[in-house]
Motif scaffolding. Structure first.
Motif, short mmCIF file in Angstrom:
data_model
loop_
_atom_site.label_atom_id
_atom_site.label_comp_id
_atom_site.label_asym_id
_atom_site.label_seq_id
_atom_site.Cartn_x
_atom_site.Cartn_y
_atom_site.Cartn_z
N VAL A 1 0.80 -1.48 0.04
CA VAL A 1 0.11 0.03 0.01
C VAL A 1 0.86 1.03 -0.02
O VAL A 1 0.66 2.10 -0.85
CB VAL A 1 -0.67 0.07 1.31
CG1 VAL A 1 -1.71 1.22 1.30
CG2 VAL A 1 -1.79 -1.04 1.27
N THR B 1 1.38 4.18 -3.06
CA THR B 1 0.85 5.72 -2.43
C THR B 1 1.90 6.75 -2.60
O THR B 1 1.90 7.74 -3.06
CB THR B 1 0.24 5.61 -0.92
OG1 THR B 1 -0.39 4.27 -0.93
CG2 THR B 1 -0.24 6.79 -0.39
N CYS C 1 0.85 3.64 6.72
CA CYS C 1 0.37 2.56 5.72
C CYS C 1 1.20 1.27 6.13
O CYS C 1 1.67 0.45 5.50
CB CYS C 1 1.06 2.85 4.45
SG CYS C 1 0.26 4.28 3.47
N LYS D 1 -4.33 5.02 6.69
CA LYS D 1 -4.37 4.07 5.00
C LYS D 1 -4.53 2.66 5.33
O LYS D 1 -5.14 2.01 4.61
CB LYS D 1 -3.51 4.80 4.22
CG LYS D 1 -4.26 5.00 2.80
CD LYS D 1 -3.23 5.52 1.83
CE LYS D 1 -3.81 6.18 0.71
NZ LYS D 1 -5.30 6.23 0.40
N GLU E 1 -7.65 2.87 1.22
CA GLU E 1 -7.18 2.79 -0.14
C GLU E 1 -7.86 1.35 -0.74
O GLU E 1 -8.52 0.37 -0.03
CB GLU E 1 -5.52 2.30 -0.17
CG GLU E 1 -5.05 1.26 0.81
CD GLU E 1 -5.14 -0.10 0.25
OE1 GLU E 1 -5.33 -0.35 -1.11
OE2 GLU E 1 -5.57 -0.91 0.82
N ALA F 1 -2.03 -1.72 -8.81
CA ALA F 1 -1.90 -0.55 -7.68
C ALA F 1 -1.79 0.80 -8.52
O ALA F 1 -2.33 1.59 -8.08
CB ALA F 1 -0.95 -0.92 -6.70
N CYS G 1 -5.50 -9.32 1.67
CA CYS G 1 -6.60 -8.49 2.31
C CYS G 1 -7.89 -9.36 2.52
O CYS G 1 -8.41 -9.11 3.56
CB CYS G 1 -6.83 -7.35 1.26
SG CYS G 1 -5.44 -6.46 0.86
#
Ligand code: UGA
Length: 484
Positions: free
Chosen positions: A25, A29, A97, A133, A187, A194, A296
């Motif tokens: 992530v 980002t 993150c 995030k 996110e 991504a 996830c």
């Protein structure tokens, strides 16, 4: 990619943005923000990872990340560091993150988030916006706030001792906390896409408690054209968990329908198409197969179940999503067992090890359980993935006869009694399967992602099994079977 955006009069000139945690992530980002024109300090306490980034090498495979890394090390807009404290002290907006791994109970482990909150508290040298995030259950932002307040009071930062930063700071333990806001900005990046997702989001969700926080986030994301959903903290947090749980539900739903299709002779691809054309349902995440994996979905589903149970909310629907998913590898392996009759002593090729294409991530990848089961049953495995082999090798080291890593799909097929398709990499779709067939000991293919066309495979002489679609055997394969 939007490229270099003109900077307006904003905090942009004065302060960089800090991204804390440079994983799947954080790194996209950080580099995405650099591409939007921001000065970004990427902080991670893993010195080895930072050294690798400084040397211009991305620590994991993700399309376009390597190019962005090289570009923004050169532009000077991305600076990796292992000095998390200095990164916090230097920045006004901090994107948190870090990971929220799963504990044994299914509850998230907040250790990394809490540690970051304490570090922020020690370095609160002026107003800061702390943006959560990392995916975390509702009320985590409140906990971050509480932690910062608690530790900033107990442990005045070096900066205040130097007379800077905290207004009115006096004796240790008595310092009022510098102003700060906590926001939630979940996110929705998918691994493998991504960077694409960062620049073309469907929506941006921000949970805020002040106009200042909202304006800062609006300014950061202004170049990205998409709807912005502005909410309170808990709502933003819950949107993220609900999104992942809902997508997981779609997958388990279609997998259950796939089993039903096999029972009644229907075709799940057409069922999914017929369903997905209804705009109330939508076509995405209706691909049946070996089930969802990755860092996830499984973890976030567990965390949501845990949260619901903590609040005495019945969540049987989510449990069933998990149950269906847990059963997918067995359903898949049963097709192999059915095809081969005896698995022991056979050579099984596995194509695709990453949890999905375009990543080298193997966390919760169905391939791992498949390999484990095959080895348990006494099979020898031949493995290939375009990106994930170094990661799998760490869990299943090469072993003479039993575990072999191949440098191509063709090498996997050579001498195999069956080939299993586990991840839908495009190169497997494009393979000249007809050419592979004569190299196989037995032409059995079990396709766990419905990647290939049953008629074409049948015409190429395979015994072909897929998920929720009628299985096909060519006349050639049937004749060969009769001869065996
Ligand atoms: C998921 C969400 O899609 C992202 O929006 C979110 O930001 C991310 O989790 C996160 O929370 O960080 P990701 O896990 O990277 O992204 O990958 P997905 O593309 O969502 O796929 C997850 C799993 O579902 C994969 O194993 C995939 O093979 C499987 N899947 C997906 C299916 O089995 N069928 C489908 O139709 C779609």
């Amino acid at each position: 990619m939007p490229g270099n955006h003109r900077r307006g009069a904003s905090f942009r000139e004065a302060k960089p943005i800090a991204v804390l945690g440079l994983g799947h992530v954080g790194l996209p980002t950080a580099l995405g923000l650099a591409e939007l024109g921001w000065q970004v300090i990427g902080a991670d306490d893993m010195a080895g990872k930072v050294a690798q980034l400084e040397a211009g090498r991305a620590p994991f495979y993700e399309p376009k990340i390597q190019d962005l890394l090289v570009k923004h090390l050169a532009s000077g807009r991305f600076r990796p560091t292992a000095d998390v404290e200095s990164a916090i002290a230097a920045s006004k907006v901090l994107f948190v993150c870090v990971g929220t791994p799963q504990r044994h109970s299914g509850a998230p482990d907040f250790g990394q988030i809490e540690a970051v909150a304490r570090t922020i508290a020690r370095n609160l040298n002026g107003y800061k916006l702390i943006v959560e995030k990392s995916t975390a259950p509702a009320s985590t932002a409140e906990r971050i706030k509480q932690t910062i307040q608690r530790y900033a009071r107990q442990d005045p930062p070096a900066h205040s001792r130097n007379g800077r930063g905290i207004p009115g700071g006096k004796a240790p333990g008595r310092h009022p906390v510098a102003r700060f806001d906590v926001a939630s900005n979940p996110e929705f990046l998918q691994e493998g896409k991504a960077v694409e997702n960062f620049f073309h989001p469907d929506r941006i969700v921000i949970g805020v408690e002040s106009d200042e926080a909202r304006e800062l986030l609006e300014e950061i994301y202004r170049p990205l054209k998409c709807p912005m959903v502005v909410t309170d903290l808990a709502t933003a947090e819950l949107i993220k968990h609900s999104a992942n749980a809902f997508l997981s539900t779609k997958i388990s739903f279609i997998n259950m329908i796939a089993d039903l299709c096999e029972a009644v002779g229907a075709d799940v691809e057409n069922v999914a198409r017929g369903l997905g054309l209804d705009p109330r349902i939508g076509p995405h995440f209706l691909s049946a197969g070996v089930g969802f994996g990755g860092y996830c979905f499984p973890k976030d589903l567990r965390a949501l179940i845990h949260l619901a149970e903590e609040h005495d909310i019945s969540c049987g629907i989510l449990r069933e999503v998990e149950n269906v998913n847990r059963g997918r590898v067995e359903v898949f392996l049963d097709k192999l067992r059915h095809a081969l009759w005896v698995v022991q002593g056979k050579t099984i090729g596995v194509l695709g090890l990453a949890f999905q294409p375009l990543t080298d991530d193997i966390r919760e990848a169905p391939s791992l359980r498949i390999i484990e089961e095959l080895l348990k049953e006494g099979a020898n495995v031949r493995l290939y993935d375009p990106q994930a082999m170094p990661n799998v090798r760490k869990l299943f080291p090469e072993e003479r006869e039993r575990i072999a890593y191949c440098d191509s799909a063709a090498a996997v097929a050579s001498g195999a009694h069956a080939v299993l398709l586990v991840t839908e990499w495009d190169e497997f779709r494009k393979l000249d399967w007809a050419k592979l067939r004569p190299q196989m000991e037995v032409p059995v293919v079990v396709d766990g992602r419905n990647l290939l066309d049953p008629s074409a495979m049948c015409a190429a002489g395979f015994e072909y099994f897929s998920v929720g679609r009628p299985s096909r055997q060519s006349a050639f394969a049937m004749a060969a079977n009769r001869r065996r």
